[in-house]
Write an enzyme that holds these catalytic residues in place. Structure first.
Site, PDB file in Angstrom:
ATOM      1  N   LYS A   1       2.892   0.630 -14.022  1.00  0.00           N
ATOM      2  CA  LYS A   1       4.147   0.714 -13.335  1.00  0.00           C
ATOM      3  C   LYS A   1       4.463   2.122 -12.863  1.00  0.00           C
ATOM      4  O   LYS A   1       5.166   2.321 -12.097  1.00  0.00           O
ATOM      5  CB  LYS A   1       5.319  -0.131 -14.059  1.00  0.00           C
ATOM      6  CG  LYS A   1       5.392  -1.600 -13.988  1.00  0.00           C
ATOM      7  CD  LYS A   1       6.245  -2.166 -14.531  1.00  0.00           C
ATOM      8  CE  LYS A   1       6.185  -3.642 -14.829  1.00  0.00           C
ATOM      9  NZ  LYS A   1       5.243  -4.234 -15.882  1.00  0.00           N
TER      10      LYS A   1
ATOM     11  N   SER B   1       1.561  -2.530 -18.591  1.00  0.00           N
ATOM     12  CA  SER B   1       2.411  -1.904 -17.739  1.00  0.00           C
ATOM     13  C   SER B   1       2.637  -0.428 -17.554  1.00  0.00           C
ATOM     14  O   SER B   1       3.329  -0.001 -16.686  1.00  0.00           O
ATOM     15  CB  SER B   1       3.783  -2.539 -18.419  1.00  0.00           C
ATOM     16  OG  SER B   1       4.176  -3.743 -17.792  1.00  0.00           O
TER      17      SER B   1
ATOM     18  N   SER C   1      10.322  -2.724 -17.713  1.00  0.00           N
ATOM     19  CA  SER C   1       8.986  -3.225 -17.540  1.00  0.00           C
ATOM     20  C   SER C   1       9.039  -4.727 -17.085  1.00  0.00           C
ATOM     21  O   SER C   1       8.053  -5.305 -17.175  1.00  0.00           O
ATOM     22  CB  SER C   1       8.250  -3.117 -19.010  1.00  0.00           C
ATOM     23  OG  SER C   1       6.992  -2.917 -18.580  1.00  0.00           O
TER      24      SER C   1
END
Length: 306
Positions: free
Chosen positions: A52, A49, A110
């Site tokens: 992101k 993640s 997340s």
């Protein structure tokens, strides 16, 4: 008896050693890009993640360039819902959230579904010379951003960082993620999103407002001046973490001249089994190295910078 007396010491040594189990890491001065320390920093790995951060920056850059209002609403589609990975907010098909709240969901909690909703909504508005579907178009802009930033060892395949496709895997490096994070900190809004310990977002479901309190997945916020950035974890990537730590700017006076030097370090660690313990240790190590470097006049060689 000797064995009993040695056992606690052995346990201590093992616990200290475990703090440095990451497969790769880097510590960088945010202001100059000077690499303060690192190991296997250019090794390609899955980054989960941490992806992101790129998702958030494509959205924020698009909004700034086109003067788009982040209060505009986006709808959770069936495709976004099937994107895989975590969905801590419990989003359902047809739910509506503002782009701002989706950014909080993706960057703080997340949330994979939120990241995919952002990609689908914004990807429909980004330039699309190849005629791609919105999510694929958005990912192409993530890769274009990576190319612009010199992230030569990075490939994004989706907006969330999922890596469950055995045929083709996304990848990046500690150094490339540090480049991305330095860029993110040049955007005025990004640091605020990732510094929040909690935030209430509003999910509109069936015309009814459903407030939901997010908690930041970064357990180190507030320790050692840490004010961000992002966590990540998958079975392939292991535990991943980006941290930012800021000290008050250094002020030096020479007669009437005043020189102000911002002080922020960025650490990225990949493939850890103890990201928070190791991250905290690396922040402390980073500031010790930074202080020594600063005392020597902050000399920089091009080979020592990102």
């Amino acid at each position: 008896m000797k064995i009993l007396r040695l056992a606690p010491l052995c346990a201590l040594l093992l616990s200290v050693g475990s703090l440095f189990a990451a497969q790769s890491y880097i510590i960088v001065d945010n202001q100059t890009g000077r690499v303060l320390a690192g190991e296997n920093r250019d090794e390609k790995r899955q980054v989960a993640s941490l992806t992101k951060v790129a998702t958030g920056m494509v959205v924020l850059d698009w909004a700034q360039l086109n003067k788009e209002d982040l209060t505009q609403m986006a709808t959770v589609s069936a495709r976004a819902l099937s994107s895989g990975g975590i969905n801590p907010v419990g989003l359902q098909e047809g739910d509506q959230l503002s782009l701002r709240d989706l950014l909080y969901c993706a960057l703080m909690a997340s949330d994979n579904v939120a990241a995919t909703v952002l990609a689908e909504h914004v990807g429909a508005h980004l330039p699309n010379t190849q005629g791609l579907a919105p999510i694929e178009n958005f990912v192409s802009h993530m890769n274009a951003l990576a190319h612009t930033l010199g992230m030569a060892r990075t490939r994004f395949l989706n907006p969330s960082g999922v890596d469950n496709n055995s045929e083709s895997l996304p990848f990046s490096t500690a150094a490339d993620i540090a480049r991305l994070t330095r860029y993110a900190y040049s955007e005025a809004d990004f640091p605020f999103y990732v510094s929040q310990e909690s935030r209430v977002v509003h999910v509109i479901r069936g015309g009814v407002d459903n407030p939901f309190e997010l908690r930041n997945t970064n357990e180190l916020l507030g320790q050692e001046n840490i004010d961000g950035v992002k966590t990540g974890r998958t079975s392939k990537a292991g535990e991943c973490l980006i941290l930012s730590s800021e000290r008050r700017p250094e002020v030096q006076r020479d007669g009437n001249a005043v020189q102000i030097t911002p002080r922020r370090i960025i650490i990225v660690l990949l493939g850890s089994t103890n990201r928070f313990g190791e991250g905290l240790a690396l922040i402390k190590q980073g500031w010790a190295v930074y202080d020594q470097w600063a005392a020597q006049g902050r000399k920089i060689k091009s080979s020592q910078t990102l």
